[in-house]
Design an enzyme around this catalytic site. Structure first.
Site, PDB file in Angstrom:
ATOM      1  N   HIS A 236      -7.744  -3.206   4.458  1.00 35.98           N
ATOM      2  CA  HIS A 236      -7.152  -1.853   4.725  1.00 35.98           C
ATOM      3  C   HIS A 236      -7.811  -0.944   3.558  1.00 35.98           C
ATOM      4  O   HIS A 236      -8.061   0.142   3.934  1.00 35.98           O
ATOM      5  CB  HIS A 236      -5.445  -1.971   4.228  1.00 35.98           C
ATOM      6  CG  HIS A 236      -5.039  -0.715   3.802  1.00 35.98           C
ATOM      7  ND1 HIS A 236      -5.171   0.042   2.681  1.00 35.98           N
ATOM      8  CD2 HIS A 236      -4.241   0.273   4.380  1.00 35.98           C
ATOM      9  CE1 HIS A 236      -4.430   1.000   2.812  1.00 35.98           C
ATOM     10  NE2 HIS A 236      -3.986   1.276   3.783  1.00 35.98           N
ATOM     11  N   ASN A 237      -7.881  -1.299   2.440  1.00 29.74           N
ATOM     12  CA  ASN A 237      -8.775  -0.735   1.317  1.00 29.74           C
ATOM     13  C   ASN A 237      -9.958  -0.456   1.685  1.00 29.74           C
ATOM     14  O   ASN A 237     -10.471   0.793   1.608  1.00 29.74           O
ATOM     15  CB  ASN A 237      -8.448  -1.260   0.082  1.00 29.74           C
ATOM     16  CG  ASN A 237      -7.174  -1.205  -0.412  1.00 29.74           C
ATOM     17  OD1 ASN A 237      -6.361  -1.046   0.082  1.00 29.74           O
ATOM     18  ND2 ASN A 237      -6.949  -1.018  -1.883  1.00 29.74           N
TER      19      ASN A 237
ATOM     20  N   SER B 109       0.688  -1.124   0.044  1.00 30.29           N
ATOM     21  CA  SER B 109      -0.138   0.172   0.163  1.00 30.29           C
ATOM     22  C   SER B 109       0.780   1.263   0.029  1.00 30.29           C
ATOM     23  O   SER B 109       2.044   1.198   0.543  1.00 30.29           O
ATOM     24  CB  SER B 109      -0.821  -0.069   1.250  1.00 30.29           C
ATOM     25  OG  SER B 109      -1.524   1.320   1.279  1.00 30.29           O
TER      26      SER B 109
ATOM     27  N   GLU C  63     -10.169   2.251   4.366  1.00 26.92           N
ATOM     28  CA  GLU C  63      -9.779   3.600   3.398  1.00 26.92           C
ATOM     29  C   GLU C  63     -11.132   3.862   2.872  1.00 26.92           C
ATOM     30  O   GLU C  63     -11.185   5.398   3.019  1.00 26.92           O
ATOM     31  CB  GLU C  63      -8.793   3.062   2.589  1.00 26.92           C
ATOM     32  CG  GLU C  63      -8.385   4.422   1.577  1.00 26.92           C
ATOM     33  CD  GLU C  63      -7.507   3.855   0.212  1.00 26.92           C
ATOM     34  OE1 GLU C  63      -6.494   3.091   0.702  1.00 26.92           O
ATOM     35  OE2 GLU C  63      -7.747   4.065  -0.819  1.00 26.92           O
TER      36      GLU C  63
ATOM     37  N   LYS D 213      -4.610  -6.502   3.261  1.00 30.81           N
ATOM     38  CA  LYS D 213      -4.489  -5.351   2.246  1.00 30.81           C
ATOM     39  C   LYS D 213      -5.835  -5.122   1.848  1.00 30.81           C
ATOM     40  O   LYS D 213      -6.178  -4.090   1.633  1.00 30.81           O
ATOM     41  CB  LYS D 213      -3.649  -5.807   1.045  1.00 30.81           C
ATOM     42  CG  LYS D 213      -3.706  -4.456   0.179  1.00 30.81           C
ATOM     43  CD  LYS D 213      -3.005  -3.314   0.733  1.00 30.81           C
ATOM     44  CE  LYS D 213      -2.970  -2.251  -0.562  1.00 30.81           C
ATOM     45  NZ  LYS D 213      -3.585  -2.420  -1.769  1.00 30.81           N
TER      46      LYS D 213
HETATM   47  P1  NBP Z   1      -0.808  -2.029 -14.194  1.00 31.71           P
HETATM   48  O1  NBP Z   1      -1.649  -2.584 -13.247  1.00 31.71           O
HETATM   49  O2  NBP Z   1      -1.153  -1.016 -15.002  1.00 31.71           O
HETATM   50  O3  NBP Z   1       0.006  -3.102 -15.108  1.00 31.71           O
HETATM   51  C1  NBP Z   1       0.912  -3.148 -16.101  1.00 31.71           C
HETATM   52  C2  NBP Z   1       2.328  -4.005 -16.100  1.00 31.71           C
HETATM   53  O4  NBP Z   1       1.606  -5.267 -16.086  1.00 31.71           O
HETATM   54  C3  NBP Z   1       3.206  -3.906 -17.300  1.00 31.71           C
HETATM   55  O5  NBP Z   1       4.304  -4.117 -16.618  1.00 31.71           O
HETATM   56  C4  NBP Z   1       2.582  -4.855 -18.132  1.00 31.71           C
HETATM   57  O6  NBP Z   1       3.593  -5.265 -18.913  1.00 31.71           O
HETATM   58  C5  NBP Z   1       2.224  -6.008 -17.223  1.00 31.71           C
HETATM   59  N1  NBP Z   1       1.489  -6.984 -17.735  1.00 31.71           N
HETATM   60  C6  NBP Z   1       0.214  -7.197 -18.382  1.00 31.71           C
HETATM   61 BR1  NBP Z   1      -0.904  -5.655 -18.181  1.00 31.71          BR
HETATM   62  N2  NBP Z   1       0.060  -8.319 -18.921  1.00 31.71           N
HETATM   63  C7  NBP Z   1       1.298  -9.066 -18.588  1.00 31.71           C
HETATM   64  C8  NBP Z   1       1.259 -10.217 -19.060  1.00 31.71           C
HETATM   65  N3  NBP Z   1       0.434 -11.237 -19.594  1.00 31.71           N
HETATM   66  N4  NBP Z   1       2.648 -10.688 -18.909  1.00 31.71           N
HETATM   67  C9  NBP Z   1       3.651 -10.050 -18.432  1.00 31.71           C
HETATM   68  N5  NBP Z   1       3.348  -8.686 -17.899  1.00 31.71           N
HETATM   69  C10 NBP Z   1       2.150  -8.288 -18.098  1.00 31.71           C
HETATM   70  O7  NBP Z   1       0.695  -1.319 -13.233  1.00 31.71           O
HETATM   71  P2  NBP Z   1       0.809  -0.576 -11.805  1.00 31.71           P
HETATM   72  O8  NBP Z   1      -0.351   0.335 -11.823  1.00 31.71           O
HETATM   73  O9  NBP Z   1       2.380  -0.547 -11.810  1.00 31.71           O
HETATM   74  O10 NBP Z   1       0.281  -1.727 -10.804  1.00 31.71           O
HETATM   75  C11 NBP Z   1       1.005  -2.855 -10.785  1.00 31.71           C
HETATM   76  C12 NBP Z   1       0.265  -3.935  -9.664  1.00 31.71           C
HETATM   77  O11 NBP Z   1       0.384  -3.178  -8.271  1.00 31.71           O
HETATM   78  C13 NBP Z   1      -1.215  -4.041  -9.750  1.00 31.71           C
HETATM   79  O12 NBP Z   1      -1.663  -5.165  -9.247  1.00 31.71           O
HETATM   80  C14 NBP Z   1      -1.886  -2.934  -8.889  1.00 31.71           C
HETATM   81  O13 NBP Z   1      -3.105  -3.217  -8.607  1.00 31.71           O
HETATM   82  C15 NBP Z   1      -0.932  -2.829  -7.843  1.00 31.71           C
HETATM   83  N6  NBP Z   1      -1.066  -1.545  -7.107  1.00 31.71           N
HETATM   84  C16 NBP Z   1      -1.149  -0.550  -7.676  1.00 31.71           C
HETATM   85  C17 NBP Z   1      -1.205   0.833  -6.756  1.00 31.71           C
HETATM   86  C18 NBP Z   1      -1.162   1.852  -7.627  1.00 31.71           C
HETATM   87  O14 NBP Z   1      -1.297   3.099  -6.742  1.00 31.71           O
HETATM   88  N7  NBP Z   1      -1.091   1.979  -8.996  1.00 31.71           N
HETATM   89  C19 NBP Z   1      -1.025   0.654  -5.442  1.00 31.71           C
HETATM   90  C20 NBP Z   1      -0.798  -0.446  -4.828  1.00 31.71           C
HETATM   91  C21 NBP Z   1      -0.866  -1.552  -5.524  1.00 31.71           C
HETATM   92  P3  NBP Z   1       3.737  -4.445 -20.498  1.00 31.71           P
HETATM   93  O15 NBP Z   1       4.634  -3.406 -20.022  1.00 31.71           O
HETATM   94  O16 NBP Z   1       4.491  -5.368 -21.382  1.00 31.71           O
HETATM   95  O17 NBP Z   1       2.466  -4.187 -21.002  1.00 31.71           O
END
Ligand code: NBP
Length: 483
Positions: free
Chosen positions: A185-186, A128, A189, A182
């Site tokens: 937690h959400n 988080s 939130e 987690k």
């Molecule tokens: P995203 O959730 O937008 O995912 C994008 C990533 O997933 C890219 O690296 C993409 O690779 C990869 N990907 C996908 Br889509 N399909 C794939 C596959 N079949 N094989 C390999 N890689 C694949 O990224 P994020 O916003 O950085 O979040 C990442 C995780 O963290 C999520 O689970 C999210 O829920 C969690 N999270 C996010 C936050 C936040 O504030 N954003 C907070 C806490 C947790 P590519 O570049 O090749 O398309």
């Protein structure tokens, strides 16, 4: 291999987490992303960082020291399964795969079981704090085996946020425990944000104060028992002026709240477990109601109360109401957290996790969205009584609720009388009074159930299960308990 930790998935969260890892003494970080340009970009933009870029899963595995440890940060769902399948092919027994995405805990339980068959460890870790947390120090909620925690513990401790000298990470419990916590937690939130939004709405509509003036109120509250990240950013948002129109930004933002689903998961899971997380549920439903403009538009003709607030309260009257709203917010917040911890307690019992609730409250003190002073009080409560069945019955909270309850009731009454929706305030108070009630009308519900479905009831004065012959002579018989 030279790297001691790897990251797969280099979108915002993954690249920030990789940078965080690389910034810590002694870490060398293997990095891999499906589209290789992201990997190259990360490495070229941060030449100072100890990164080992990989162009394939095989190269990624080869660049890691054994036992290997890699954190997956990809889109939750199918992408996570796809990456796990690839890693399992190139990793060996004893290695560790961590899923740091927002997985549903039941998916984590399923994945842990499947991966364990290969001899590889699988750890679902809730992370988080958003982008900034990932870079500077998140709150981390890892599940998984005790064995993987031995390797992972020091690495995660090194990148987690620090609150009062303690890293915001602890081994929550086995398999899906981390993602479960987690999720809750959400949910908390969501409730916290909704309560703050209701407080703002009530102040604004009852006193006519401007968003900037209300920002001052929240900034003031942030110096007291409500001190928290969410109260702090609320003041910032309310103070913001839109450059284009000169209006308060909050007045030009469309009033339809989005959601990514973790709040709904919290409520769905609570329904399955039979835990009344009513404050969290109201917060989720309030977002749903807001996002149906077609329904809201046709509801314009619905009559409101006669005594809709006419003149705004001013001076001392306004100040007095604002203080009442502050107390109502604090009391409702205690209820929301109490309900959330109740869900964790019930989840732990259901899934056989041994979760230290006090430790959970401590790792939320930094790095995450609900970080607050208040969490120390929760930690104290569980330190005094680790098996406390209802958090809000801890002496500290009983005192706080006792102090707040008159104001809380007035605020809910005012909202109802004035026709201002305050669902989270109202349902939190109803929950509180439900817990307090010596007798609940559940007795009548049992009578109704027995009447139409012969569902039977128990009596207050003797053991056994009973049924009244409603369609016969209405005498009572002792029923055979079929449950
Ligand atoms: P995203 O959730 O937008 O995912 C994008 C990533 O997933 C890219 O690296 C993409 O690779 C990869 N990907 C996908 Br889509 N399909 C794939 C596959 N079949 N094989 C390999 N890689 C694949 O990224 P994020 O916003 O950085 O979040 C990442 C995780 O963290 C999520 O689970 C999210 O829920 C969690 N999270 C996010 C936050 C936040 O504030 N954003 C907070 C806490 C947790 P590519 O570049 O090749 O398309």
């Amino acid at each position: 291999g030279v790297a001691n930790i790897g990251v797969v998935g280099l979108a915002v969260m993954g690249s920030n987490l990789a940078r965080n890892l690389a910034s810590r003494e002694g870490n060398t970080v293997a990095v891999y992303n499906r589209s290789h340009d992201k990997t190259e970009l990360l490495v070229s933009e941060h030449p100072e960082a100890q990164f080992v870029p990989a162009g394939s899963y095989a190269e990624f595995a080869a660049s890691l020291r054994t036992p290997r440890a890699a954190i997956i940060m990809v889109k939750a769902g199918r992408a996570t399964d796809a990456v796990i399948d690839e890693l399992v092919k190139v990793f060996e027994p004893g290695d560790i795969i961590v899923d740091g995405g927002n997985a549903l805990f039941t998916d984590t339980i399923r994945r842990e079981k499947a991966v364990r068959e290969t001899g590889i460890n699988f750890v679902g870790a809730g992370i988080s704090g958003g982008e900034e947390g990932a870079l500077k120090g998140p709150s981390i909620m890892p599940g998984g085996s005790d064995e993987s925690w031995v390797t992972l513990g020091p690495i995660l401790r090194s990148i987690a946020a620090v609150a009062e000298g303690e890293p915001c990470v602890t081994h929550i419990g086995h398999d899906g425990a981390g993602h479960f916590v987690k999720m809750v937690h959400n949910g908390i939130e969501y409730a916290d944000m909704q309560l703050i939004a209701e407080a703002y709405d009530l102040i604004r509509r009852a006193t006519g104060k401007s968003p900037a003036e209300i920002a001052d109120v929240f900034a003031e509250w942030n110096r007291g028992e409500l001190e928290s990240y969410l109260i702090e950013i609320t003041a910032e948002v309310l103070r913001q002026v839109d450059a284009e129109t000169g209006m308060p930004l909050v007045d030009v933002i469309l009033d339809q709240a989005g959601a990514k689903g973790t709040g709904a998961w919290t409520v769905q899971t609570a329904l399955d477990l039979g835990v009344p997380v009513s404050g969290i549920a109201e917060a989720v439903f309030a977002r749903s109601l807001s996002s149906h403009p077609e329904q809201r538009a046709v509801s314009g003709g619905l009559p409101g109360p006669d005594d809709e607030i006419g003149d705004h309260l001013t001076g001392e009257d306004a100040d007095a109401l604002i203080e009442q709203i502050r107390l109502a917010l604090y009391a409702s917040k205690i209820v929301a957290y109490s309900q959330g911890f109740d869900e964790i307690r019930a989840g732990a019992a259901q899934y056989d996790w041994s979760i230290d609730l006090g430790a959970v409250s401590k790792i939320w003190r930094g790095g995450c969205i609900i970080r607050a002073q208040f969490l120390n009080r929760i930690a104290d409560a569980y330190a005094d009584a680790p098996d406390l069945p209802v958090l809000l019955t801890a002496p500290f909270f009983v005192e706080a609720l006792g102090r707040a309850q008159r104001a809380w009731r007035s605020v809910v009454a005012l909202a109802a009388a004035a026709g201002i929706p305050a669902p989270a305030f109202a349902s939190s108070l109803a929950y509180y009074d439900g817990l307090r009630a010596e007798r609940l009308p559940a007795a009548l519900v049992q009578g109704q159930r027995d009447f139409f479905g012969a569902h039977t009831y128990k009596r207050i004065d003797k053991d056994g299960t009973f049924h009244t012959l409603w369609s016969g002579d209405r005498t009572e018989i002792e029923a055979v308990d079929t449950h």
